[in-house]
Write a protein that holds these residues in place. Structure first.
Motif, short mmCIF file in Angstrom:
data_model
loop_
_atom_site.label_atom_id
_atom_site.label_comp_id
_atom_site.label_asym_id
_atom_site.label_seq_id
_atom_site.Cartn_x
_atom_site.Cartn_y
_atom_site.Cartn_z
N ASN A 42 6.12 5.03 13.63
CA ASN A 42 4.91 4.25 13.93
C ASN A 42 4.23 3.78 12.65
N THR A 57 3.73 -0.13 11.79
CA THR A 57 2.39 -0.68 11.56
C THR A 57 2.30 -1.37 10.21
N ARG A 114 1.67 -5.32 10.20
CA ARG A 114 0.28 -5.64 9.90
C ARG A 114 0.06 -5.50 8.39
#
Length: 142
Positions: free
Chosen positions: A75, A79, A83
């Motif tokens: 994760n 991310t 992003r």
């Protein structure tokens, strides 16, 4: 200045959101989030546009994770890859890799170029896999 031992009670978060002016200076917001525990920062980032930037900057500035938490590790990489504005906040990254070493290295190789503010990378690799080659990491770091 806030007492560094101060901890925010959940009701305090509500008070901050409902009574503070919307246009606080960035320095004040930064001071507030600098004294918040991670769960409060997470709340700030999710529910307050006024505090989102400062809360995310504080949350992502230091990342420390172990490969025994593989879903969490995946994760984090996802991310930071998707992003890039969050990837720019990362200053300290510590990875302890005990399993799935090749997969973690691939993810790290693809994520590192996005970590523009990274000043400290700590990588602990321990395992039985004798075919792990870290040469691409050293080349990337040069």
């Amino acid at each position: 200045m806030l007492d560094s031992a101060a901890r925010f009670h959940p009701d305090m978060v509500t008070v901050l959101f409902t009574t503070m002016p919307k246009q606080l200076p960035a320095e004040i917001k930064s001071e507030i989030v600098g004294h918040c525990p991670p769960n409060t920062l997470y709340t700030f980032a999710l529910v307050s546009k006024a505090f989102q930037y400062e809360a995310e900057r504080e949350l992502y500035s230091t990342i420390s994770i172990h490969s025994d938490n593989m879903p969490g590790l995946q994760n984090v990489f996802e991310t930071l890859t998707k992003r890039e504005h969050k990837a720019r906040f990362v200053r300290y990254l510590k990875l302890e890799v005990y399993e799935e070493i090749e997969m973690v290295m691939r993810e790290l190789f693809s994520t590192l170029p996005k970590l523009k503010a990274l000043i400290d990378l700590r990588l602990w690799v321990a395992g039985r896999d004798k075919d792990v080659h870290l040469d691409p990491l050293w080349a990337l770091l040069r």
